[in-house]
Design a protein around this motif. Structure first.
Motif, PDB file in Angstrom:
ATOM      1  N   SER A  24       0.845  -1.196   0.000  1.00  0.00           N
ATOM      2  CA  SER A  24       0.000   0.000   0.000  1.00  0.00           C
ATOM      3  C   SER A  24       0.879   1.243   0.000  1.00  0.00           C
ATOM      4  O   SER A  24       2.082   1.173  -0.231  1.00  0.00           O
ATOM      5  N   GLY A  25       0.262   2.390   0.281  1.00  0.00           N
ATOM      6  CA  GLY A  25       1.005   3.642   0.259  1.00  0.00           C
ATOM      7  C   GLY A  25       2.032   3.712   1.378  1.00  0.00           C
ATOM      8  O   GLY A  25       3.101   4.293   1.228  1.00  0.00           O
ATOM      9  N   GLY A  26       1.706   3.119   2.517  1.00  0.00           N
ATOM     10  CA  GLY A  26       2.594   3.214   3.670  1.00  0.00           C
ATOM     11  C   GLY A  26       3.264   1.902   4.024  1.00  0.00           C
ATOM     12  O   GLY A  26       4.115   1.864   4.918  1.00  0.00           O
ATOM     13  N   PHE A  48       5.682   4.407  -6.166  1.00  0.00           N
ATOM     14  CA  PHE A  48       4.824   4.789  -7.302  1.00  0.00           C
ATOM     15  C   PHE A  48       4.497   6.279  -7.236  1.00  0.00           C
ATOM     16  O   PHE A  48       4.559   6.986  -8.244  1.00  0.00           O
ATOM     17  N   ASP A  49       4.143   6.757  -6.049  1.00  0.00           N
ATOM     18  CA  ASP A  49       3.734   8.163  -5.912  1.00  0.00           C
ATOM     19  C   ASP A  49       4.902   9.103  -6.220  1.00  0.00           C
ATOM     20  O   ASP A  49       4.734  10.114  -6.907  1.00  0.00           O
ATOM     21  N   LYS A  50       6.112   8.767  -5.714  1.00  0.00           N
ATOM     22  CA  LYS A  50       7.272   9.626  -5.953  1.00  0.00           C
ATOM     23  C   LYS A  50       7.686   9.581  -7.420  1.00  0.00           C
ATOM     24  O   LYS A  50       8.074  10.594  -7.998  1.00  0.00           O
ATOM     25  N   GLY A  70      -0.384   9.005  -7.525  1.00  0.00           N
ATOM     26  CA  GLY A  70       0.660   8.512  -8.409  1.00  0.00           C
ATOM     27  C   GLY A  70       0.463   7.127  -8.979  1.00  0.00           C
ATOM     28  O   GLY A  70       0.756   6.892 -10.156  1.00  0.00           O
ATOM     29  N   GLY A  71      -0.006   6.180  -8.168  1.00  0.00           N
ATOM     30  CA  GLY A  71      -0.080   4.789  -8.625  1.00  0.00           C
ATOM     31  C   GLY A  71      -0.891   4.635  -9.895  1.00  0.00           C
ATOM     32  O   GLY A  71      -0.376   4.158 -10.925  1.00  0.00           O
ATOM     33  N   PRO A  72      -2.155   5.049  -9.870  1.00  0.00           N
ATOM     34  CA  PRO A  72      -2.970   4.915 -11.084  1.00  0.00           C
ATOM     35  C   PRO A  72      -2.400   5.715 -12.245  1.00  0.00           C
ATOM     36  O   PRO A  72      -2.476   5.282 -13.402  1.00  0.00           O
ATOM     37  N   VAL A  98       0.816   6.327 -12.912  1.00  0.00           N
ATOM     38  CA  VAL A  98       1.936   5.570 -13.486  1.00  0.00           C
ATOM     39  C   VAL A  98       1.389   4.411 -14.322  1.00  0.00           C
ATOM     40  O   VAL A  98       1.851   4.164 -15.440  1.00  0.00           O
ATOM     41  N   GLU A  99       0.383   3.727 -13.791  1.00  0.00           N
ATOM     42  CA  GLU A  99      -0.164   2.582 -14.528  1.00  0.00           C
ATOM     43  C   GLU A  99      -0.745   3.028 -15.876  1.00  0.00           C
ATOM     44  O   GLU A  99      -0.526   2.385 -16.905  1.00  0.00           O
ATOM     45  N   THR A 100      -1.476   4.126 -15.875  1.00  0.00           N
ATOM     46  CA  THR A 100      -2.078   4.621 -17.114  1.00  0.00           C
ATOM     47  C   THR A 100      -1.000   5.025 -18.114  1.00  0.00           C
ATOM     48  O   THR A 100      -1.059   4.651 -19.294  1.00  0.00           O
ATOM     49  N   GLY A 121      -3.970  -4.389  -0.397  1.00  0.00           N
ATOM     50  CA  GLY A 121      -3.469  -3.014  -0.318  1.00  0.00           C
ATOM     51  C   GLY A 121      -3.656  -2.298  -1.645  1.00  0.00           C
ATOM     52  O   GLY A 121      -3.875  -2.934  -2.681  1.00  0.00           O
ATOM     53  N   GLY A 122      -3.570  -0.974  -1.609  1.00  0.00           N
ATOM     54  CA  GLY A 122      -3.887  -0.161  -2.781  1.00  0.00           C
ATOM     55  C   GLY A 122      -3.104  -0.522  -4.035  1.00  0.00           C
ATOM     56  O   GLY A 122      -3.652  -0.503  -5.142  1.00  0.00           O
ATOM     57  N   VAL A 123      -1.830  -0.870  -3.873  1.00  0.00           N
ATOM     58  CA  VAL A 123      -0.998  -1.169  -5.046  1.00  0.00           C
ATOM     59  C   VAL A 123      -1.460  -2.454  -5.737  1.00  0.00           C
ATOM     60  O   VAL A 123      -1.191  -2.675  -6.920  1.00  0.00           O
ATOM     61  N   ALA A 175      -4.151  -2.981  -6.797  1.00  0.00           N
ATOM     62  CA  ALA A 175      -5.079  -2.617  -7.874  1.00  0.00           C
ATOM     63  C   ALA A 175      -4.365  -2.597  -9.226  1.00  0.00           C
ATOM     64  O   ALA A 175      -5.012  -2.568 -10.274  1.00  0.00           O
ATOM     65  N   ASN A 176      -3.032  -2.621  -9.228  1.00  0.00           N
ATOM     66  CA  ASN A 176      -2.255  -2.480 -10.464  1.00  0.00           C
ATOM     67  C   ASN A 176      -2.321  -3.747 -11.330  1.00  0.00           C
ATOM     68  O   ASN A 176      -1.917  -4.834 -10.908  1.00  0.00           O
ATOM     69  N   GLY A 177      -2.809  -3.571 -12.544  1.00  0.00           N
ATOM     70  CA  GLY A 177      -3.030  -4.708 -13.439  1.00  0.00           C
ATOM     71  C   GLY A 177      -1.746  -5.440 -13.810  1.00  0.00           C
ATOM     72  O   GLY A 177      -1.714  -6.671 -13.853  1.00  0.00           O
ATOM     73  N   THR A 230      -7.978  -0.910  -2.636  1.00  0.00           N
ATOM     74  CA  THR A 230      -7.717   0.431  -2.110  1.00  0.00           C
ATOM     75  C   THR A 230      -8.576   0.619  -0.852  1.00  0.00           C
ATOM     76  O   THR A 230      -9.461  -0.189  -0.561  1.00  0.00           O
ATOM     77  N   ASP A 231      -8.276   1.693  -0.106  1.00  0.00           N
ATOM     78  CA  ASP A 231      -8.919   1.841   1.206  1.00  0.00           C
ATOM     79  C   ASP A 231     -10.442   1.905   1.106  1.00  0.00           C
ATOM     80  O   ASP A 231     -10.991   2.602   0.246  1.00  0.00           O
ATOM     81  N   ASN A 232     -11.093   1.172   1.988  1.00  0.00           N
ATOM     82  CA  ASN A 232     -12.555   1.087   1.994  1.00  0.00           C
ATOM     83  C   ASN A 232     -12.990   0.650   3.384  1.00  0.00           C
ATOM     84  O   ASN A 232     -12.152   0.223   4.193  1.00  0.00           O
TER      85      ASN A 232
HETATM   86  O1  KG4 Z   1      -4.147   0.866   0.639  1.00  0.00           O
HETATM   87  P1  KG4 Z   1      -4.204   2.260   0.120  1.00  0.00           P
HETATM   88  O2  KG4 Z   1      -5.467   2.720  -0.569  1.00  0.00           O
HETATM   89  O3  KG4 Z   1      -3.869   3.283   1.254  1.00  0.00           O
HETATM   90  C1  KG4 Z   1      -2.907   2.994   2.222  1.00  0.00           C
HETATM   91  O4  KG4 Z   1      -3.259   2.341   3.225  1.00  0.00           O
HETATM   92  O5  KG4 Z   1      -1.729   3.387   1.966  1.00  0.00           O
HETATM   93  O6  KG4 Z   1      -2.965   2.430  -0.891  1.00  0.00           O
HETATM   94  C2  KG4 Z   1      -2.708   3.649  -1.521  1.00  0.00           C
HETATM   95  C3  KG4 Z   1      -1.498   3.461  -2.411  1.00  0.00           C
HETATM   96  C4  KG4 Z   1      -0.998   4.767  -3.032  1.00  0.00           C
HETATM   97  O7  KG4 Z   1       0.398   4.859  -2.883  1.00  0.00           O
HETATM   98  C5  KG4 Z   1      -1.400   4.618  -4.496  1.00  0.00           C
HETATM   99  O8  KG4 Z   1      -0.548   5.329  -5.377  1.00  0.00           O
HETATM  100  C6  KG4 Z   1      -1.287   3.120  -4.691  1.00  0.00           C
HETATM  101  O9  KG4 Z   1      -1.798   2.576  -3.485  1.00  0.00           O
HETATM  102  N1  KG4 Z   1      -2.076   2.671  -5.827  1.00  0.00           N
HETATM  103  C7  KG4 Z   1      -1.516   2.113  -6.926  1.00  0.00           C
HETATM  104  C8  KG4 Z   1      -2.582   1.891  -7.837  1.00  0.00           C
HETATM  105  N2  KG4 Z   1      -3.752   2.310  -7.253  1.00  0.00           N
HETATM  106  C9  KG4 Z   1      -3.408   2.775  -6.016  1.00  0.00           C
HETATM  107  N3  KG4 Z   1      -0.249   1.808  -7.217  1.00  0.00           N
HETATM  108  C10 KG4 Z   1       0.004   1.262  -8.425  1.00  0.00           C
HETATM  109  N4  KG4 Z   1      -0.957   1.035  -9.360  1.00  0.00           N
HETATM  110  C11 KG4 Z   1      -2.251   1.332  -9.107  1.00  0.00           C
HETATM  111  N5  KG4 Z   1      -3.193   1.097 -10.027  1.00  0.00           N
END
Ligand code: KG4
Ligand code: ZN
Length: 347
Positions: A135-137, A165-167, A178-180, A182-184, A275-277, A279-281, A307-309
């Motif tokens: 995830s992000g953290g 990804f964000d940086k 950043g994550g989405p 970069v993926e796009t 975790g959020g990452v 989501a990356n295909g 992603t967070d929910n």
């Molecule tokens: O789990 P999350 O929603 O929040 C935290 O608990 O951190 O994760 C957010 C992280 C962010 O750094 C975001 O850039 C990344 O997940 N993220 C992705 C994608 N969607 C979200 N990273 C890469 N590709 C994605 N499609």
């Protein structure tokens, strides 16, 4: 049993109602992206105020969409940490108030446990399983033995993967989040144009490192003639970065599967990504290939539950409630709360 879940630990204000037969009765997520975009990242004070402004309305919407009243609830769960403390406090106080008024059990959920147990909400999976939490953290590999029992096999020694990804997105001028982005961008890019490092690959163990990769992206960008980068250059760098991350995940998870097999020889291996990452295909595809080669079942929850929910918080709350593990209204929100430490009082 129905549990109301509340998530406010970062920049999503979310509420959901989930039943113990794994039905998601409602799952409302309000993203604060627009509030934070001008700053290029999450501003804790703005996040806390936004949670305070919106949470009541989001809970009402979640209850309305679920079509249940508070009398149909069996518990109220909120993220108790880790996270931005102002936001966590808003969620915890609100959950405690609802629990107190309606005489319901209160459940303080570790946000990471929410991610870790999501696979049991979406799929039929028993303990134990191997978890890649990205995830992000956070960026960790854990053996999930049971609710509340998590054994850490490895983690990042510098940046979390979502942070990388964000940086990288910021560096490439791709915007926020950043994550989405970069993926796009990567979808239109050439992943073979830039030879970027695969940090720690080939080494023993399950740790991760992303700061060297980030620096390599910066150097590659600095060598290009255009500043800002052309869209084509940014796309190629994004694709090359994402490919490097995919290779790193395959290498590290391969080692983790070996370790898991040694300690759990009696169980068919399952790898859960959360975790959020997750989501990356491209990363899901890399893990899919690894699991196919290793005859391992891969569980990757749908992106909206990666992603967070709050559905994941309600579900983790249900898993606690079923075991009779409720929390006192004295529970203090925890900015830090490692998953492999249990539910101690100290931060
Ligand atoms: O789990 P999350 O929603 O929040 C935290 O608990 O951190 O994760 C957010 C992280 C962010 O750094 C975001 O850039 C990344 O997940 N993220 C992705 C994608 N969607 C979200 N990273 C890469 N590709 C994605 N499609
Ligand atoms: Zn998260």
């Amino acid at each position: 049993m129905n549990v109301l879940g509340i998530e406010t630990s970062c920049d999503e204000t979310a509420a959901a109602v989930v039943a113990d037969d794994r039905t998601i009765l409602s799952n409302v997520v309000l993203s604060q992206l627009d509030e934070h975009r001008p700053y290029g990242g999450v501003v804790p004070e703005i996040a806390a105020r936004a949670h305070l402004d919106h949470l009541d309305g989001i809970i009402k919407q979640a209850m309305d969409e679920a079509g249940v009243g508070f009398d149909a609830l069996d518990g109220v769960a909120a993220t108790g940490g880790p996270g931005l403390i102002g936001g966590v406090m808003v969620g915890v106080m609100t959950a405690k108030a609802i629990a107190a008024v309606h005489g319901l059990p209160f459940l303080a959920v570790n946000h990471l446990e929410g991610h870790a147990l999501t696979a049991r909400l979406t799929d039929d999976v028993d303990f134990p399983y191997l978890l890649l939490l990205v995830s992000g953290g956070h960026c960790q590999l854990l053996a999930v033995e049971d609710v509340g029992t998590y054994v850490r096999l490895g983690g990042t020694i510098d940046d979390a993967i979502g942070e990388a990804f964000d940086k990288t997105a910021k560096l490439l001028g791709l915007g926020y989040p950043g994550g989405p982005a970069v993926e796009t961008a990567a979808a239109a890019g050439d992943a073979n144009r830039f030879a970027l490092p695969r940090p720690l690959s080939g080494r023993a163990g399950c740790d991760f490192s992303f700061s060297g990769l980030k620096t390599a992206v910066r150097h590659a960008a600095a060598r290009l003639p255009d500043d800002p980068l052309t869209p084509d250059d940014a796309a190629d760098l994004a694709a090359s970065f994402q490919a490097a991350v995919g290779d790193v995940l395959i290498d590290r998870c391969g080692n983790a599967l070996d370790i898991f097999a040694q300690t759990h020889s009696a169980t068919a291996p399952v790898l859960v990504v959360a975790g959020g990452v997750a989501a990356n295909g491209h990363l899901r595809m890399c893990l899919g290939e690894l699991c196919e080669r290793r005859q391992t079942r891969l569980i990757a929850p749908p992106p909206a539950l990666c992603t967070d929910n709050a559905a994941m918080i309600a579900w983790a709350g249900l898993e606690h409630l079923r075991r009779g593990a409720t929390d006192s209204l004295d529970f203090a929100p925890r900015p830090r709360w490692p998953l492999d430490e249990g539910k101690g009082a100290a931060n």
